[in-house]
Design a protein around this motif. Structure first.
Motif, PDB file in Angstrom:
ATOM      1  N   ASN A 121       0.679  -1.147   0.138  1.00 23.17           N
ATOM      2  CA  ASN A 121      -0.043   0.054   0.077  1.00 23.17           C
ATOM      3  C   ASN A 121       0.937   1.277   0.032  1.00 23.17           C
ATOM      4  O   ASN A 121       0.535   2.256  -0.667  1.00 23.17           O
ATOM      5  CB  ASN A 121      -0.977  -0.056   1.309  1.00 23.17           C
ATOM      6  CG  ASN A 121      -2.066  -1.078   1.006  1.00 23.17           C
ATOM      7  OD1 ASN A 121      -2.172  -1.556   0.236  1.00 23.17           O
ATOM      8  ND2 ASN A 121      -2.398  -1.538   2.420  1.00 23.17           N
ATOM      9  N   LYS A 122       2.038   1.173   0.791  1.00 22.66           N
ATOM     10  CA  LYS A 122       2.555   2.502   0.838  1.00 22.66           C
ATOM     11  C   LYS A 122       3.593   2.686  -0.387  1.00 22.66           C
ATOM     12  O   LYS A 122       3.692   3.717  -0.781  1.00 22.66           O
ATOM     13  CB  LYS A 122       3.817   2.174   1.976  1.00 22.66           C
ATOM     14  CG  LYS A 122       4.877   3.348   2.328  1.00 22.66           C
ATOM     15  CD  LYS A 122       5.435   2.763   3.718  1.00 22.66           C
ATOM     16  CE  LYS A 122       6.426   4.224   3.808  1.00 22.66           C
ATOM     17  NZ  LYS A 122       7.282   3.764   5.151  1.00 22.66           N
ATOM     18  N   GLY A 137      -7.543  -6.658   1.897  1.00 24.39           N
ATOM     19  CA  GLY A 137      -7.873  -5.350   1.180  1.00 24.39           C
ATOM     20  C   GLY A 137      -6.516  -4.623   0.710  1.00 24.39           C
ATOM     21  O   GLY A 137      -6.805  -3.280   0.694  1.00 24.39           O
ATOM     22  N   SER A 138      -5.540  -5.191   0.862  1.00 19.10           N
ATOM     23  CA  SER A 138      -4.180  -4.443   0.373  1.00 19.10           C
ATOM     24  C   SER A 138      -4.014  -4.398  -1.059  1.00 19.10           C
ATOM     25  O   SER A 138      -4.855  -5.172  -1.821  1.00 19.10           O
ATOM     26  CB  SER A 138      -3.041  -5.019   1.226  1.00 19.10           C
ATOM     27  OG  SER A 138      -2.931  -6.227   0.577  1.00 19.10           O
ATOM     28  N   SER A 139      -2.986  -3.812  -1.397  1.00 20.25           N
ATOM     29  CA  SER A 139      -2.743  -3.959  -3.024  1.00 20.25           C
ATOM     30  C   SER A 139      -1.793  -5.159  -3.520  1.00 20.25           C
ATOM     31  O   SER A 139      -1.256  -5.423  -4.509  1.00 20.25           O
ATOM     32  CB  SER A 139      -1.483  -2.610  -3.204  1.00 20.25           C
ATOM     33  OG  SER A 139      -2.475  -1.537  -2.975  1.00 20.25           O
ATOM     34  N   LEU A 140      -1.709  -6.284  -2.444  1.00 19.86           N
ATOM     35  CA  LEU A 140      -1.199  -7.256  -2.630  1.00 19.86           C
ATOM     36  C   LEU A 140      -1.717  -8.325  -4.148  1.00 19.86           C
ATOM     37  O   LEU A 140      -3.157  -8.114  -3.982  1.00 19.86           O
ATOM     38  CB  LEU A 140      -1.024  -8.298  -1.540  1.00 19.86           C
ATOM     39  CG  LEU A 140       0.020  -7.874  -0.261  1.00 19.86           C
ATOM     40  CD1 LEU A 140      -0.401  -9.019   0.675  1.00 19.86           C
ATOM     41  CD2 LEU A 140       1.378  -7.710  -0.830  1.00 19.86           C
ATOM     42  N   LYS A 141      -1.001  -8.887  -4.835  1.00 21.98           N
ATOM     43  CA  LYS A 141      -1.688  -9.724  -5.918  1.00 21.98           C
ATOM     44  C   LYS A 141      -1.781 -11.092  -5.363  1.00 21.98           C
ATOM     45  O   LYS A 141      -0.787 -11.522  -4.989  1.00 21.98           O
ATOM     46  CB  LYS A 141      -1.058  -9.625  -7.007  1.00 21.98           C
ATOM     47  CG  LYS A 141      -1.039  -8.192  -7.652  1.00 21.98           C
ATOM     48  CD  LYS A 141      -2.399  -7.633  -8.087  1.00 21.98           C
ATOM     49  CE  LYS A 141      -2.379  -6.058  -8.488  1.00 21.98           C
ATOM     50  NZ  LYS A 141      -3.505  -5.435  -8.911  1.00 21.98           N
ATOM     51  N   ILE A 142      -2.607 -11.795  -4.955  1.00 20.32           N
ATOM     52  CA  ILE A 142      -2.722 -13.171  -4.291  1.00 20.32           C
ATOM     53  C   ILE A 142      -3.205 -14.195  -5.303  1.00 20.32           C
ATOM     54  O   ILE A 142      -4.003 -14.017  -5.848  1.00 20.32           O
ATOM     55  CB  ILE A 142      -3.557 -13.160  -2.884  1.00 20.32           C
ATOM     56  CG1 ILE A 142      -2.942 -12.045  -2.107  1.00 20.32           C
ATOM     57  CG2 ILE A 142      -3.615 -14.601  -2.453  1.00 20.32           C
ATOM     58  CD1 ILE A 142      -3.853 -12.034  -0.861  1.00 20.32           C
TER      59      ILE A 142
END
Length: 453
Positions: A94-95, A125-130
């Protein structure tokens, strides 16, 4: 930093079962056709499938790299270090969402991962692609331990492969600035804990081998690699094509090169394990069993090697324990009455010289002289038994001199070399030159008992 801790047998078994499942997965994945991607290789542009939060339109690795850098993070829901790392990566994703992409990959199915994310909304809810149900990426980047991280720069080149310890904010910032700091790079090899362990000899700290008689080797004997006196001595014990009683006798470092039955007691219901039934009878056969066939069934080979030298007593304990386990026997030393050559010394004679502590250790016959340098008296007495093994006395030497220091001496053995292997001649010379007295007495002496279990 790697932490070391003691864990219970139950915990070990749980980890083994989990790792067995991961190993099976890794091996099945590697069986496919995709080659591994190594450090400093360029990552091919790959389609990203099984995203648990699908983006609009297709997504590839090249599209993620364009941002500025890509970290491929392998994890599992049951892996606590992975979860802790994933929470940190979610914050960093996110950062740095405009310059860093993080692709978090699990081999687990979508239902398992979805259930996990329902309880970890900060990750979901983060920007991680899982990714779930992975087979492709795990094949490209072989690993068996989690977490596992691959650092790929904006040119698509793999710049680092690490465990979880290197996932720090400082390292991430350096990575995004194309300045990879020195990290603990991770290199794994395929490992199956269900198969016998094979490692190079150079890596072994302790190696023990026990087998039957060596086929095609008609010799038998003992090899011991001693060190210097007064220091940790032994690092190899090798007994080949030997009988049980010979192996145990030498393991206890009893006097002489050949076992002395006078100093042993064998408690067994089957003496043929220890003695050929044809001894002192027909030298070729006994009740249909040849000596050659009996030796094949009752001779053994054993070797213990250690990387570092150990004191004689500690090394011998390892050897004895190994032999007891492999042969199904119990052994011990006990005091029993035996005829012994009791050795005494008249201190007033002042014939024995104390060795200088820095003098070299030496003992042996050169020309007609027995040279002794920096040698304990017990070693000298044992040497007599070994040097005269072709004409042995069954009675051992018992040191009662109270000489507890190494000695130095030069003993004239005379001009007849045939006498140099006669115990009586050598002891006579020691009496003359050193003032030692040898008297045959019946007294207590430590012998070895072998007991079948």
């Amino acid at each position: 930093m790697m932490a070391t801790k003691f864990i219970s047998r139950t915990m070990i078994l749980k980890k083994i079962y989990l790792l067995a499942a991961i190993c099976s997965l890794s091996f099945s994945i590697r069986a496919q056709s995709h080659p591994e991607v190594q450090l400093n290789d360029t990552l091919p542009d790959l389609p990203i499938q099984f995203l648990i939060q699908p983006d609009q339109g297709p997504l590839t690795t090249a599209m993620l790299i364009k941002k500025g850098g890509l970290i491929i993070n392998f994890w599992a829901t049951w892996c606590k270090p992975c979860v802790k790392e994933l929470e940190f990566l979610a914050t960093q994703a996110n950062k740095h969402k405009d310059s860093l992409s993080i692709l978090s990959i699990s081999y687990e199915d979508k239902i398992t991962v979805r259930k996990f994310l329902d309880n970890h909304q900060n990750i979901a809810g983060s920007s991680l692609k899982i990714i779930t149900d992975d087979k492709l990426f795990s094949q490209l980047f072989f690993h068996q331990a989690l977490p596992h991280n691959v650092w790929i720069n904006r040119q698509g080149v793999v710049k680092a492969i690490t465990g979880g310890e290197s996932i720090t904010e400082a390292n991430l910032i350096s990575f995004l600035n194309d300045k990879i700091k020195v990290m603990d790079f991770k290199k794994e090899i395929p490992f199956d804990q269900l198969k016998p362990l094979q490692v190079p000899d150079s890596l072994l700290g302790f190696r023990s081998i026990f087998v039957k008689k060596l086929e095609g080797v008609e010799m038998s004997g003992t090899v011991i690699s001693p060190g210097k006196l007064g220091r940790p001595n032994m690092k190899r014990f090798f007994e080949f094509n030997s009988l049980i009683k010979d192996m145990i006798y030498n393991a206890y470092q009893m006097p002489g090169l050949i076992s002395n039955d006078y100093l042993m007691e064998i408690i067994t219901n089957d003496s043929s394990r220890y003695f050929w039934p044809g001894e002192k009878k027909n030298i070729q056969t006994y009740k249909g069993e040849s000596l050659v066939n009996w030796q094949k069934n009752n001779q053994y080979t054993y070797e213990l090697r250690t990387a570092n030298r150990l004191t004689d007593s500690i090394f011998s304990k390892h050897v004895i324990s190994d032999l007891e386990l492999n042969l199904g026997i119990h052994t011990r030393k006990v005091l029993k009455k035996r005829n012994c050559w009791v050795v005494t010394y008249d201190v007033k004679s002042n014939k024995i010289k104390k060795a200088d502590k820095d003098a070299p250790y030496r003992m042996g016959i050169i020309d007609n002289k027995l040279l002794i340098s920096n040698v304990p008296l017990d070693y000298l007495l044992n040497w007599i038994v070994s040097a005269t093994f072709r004409t042995p006395r069954k009675e051992p030497y018992l040191n009662k001199t109270k000489i507890n220091y190494p000695i130095t001496a030069e003993i004239d053995l005379g001009d007849d070399p045939s006498l140099y292997t006669q115990q009586q001649h050598i002891t006579s010379c020691l009496s003359k030159h050193l003032g030692l007295k040898f008297k045959l007495k019946n007294t207590k002496y430590p012998i070895i008992q072998i007991i079948d279990l």
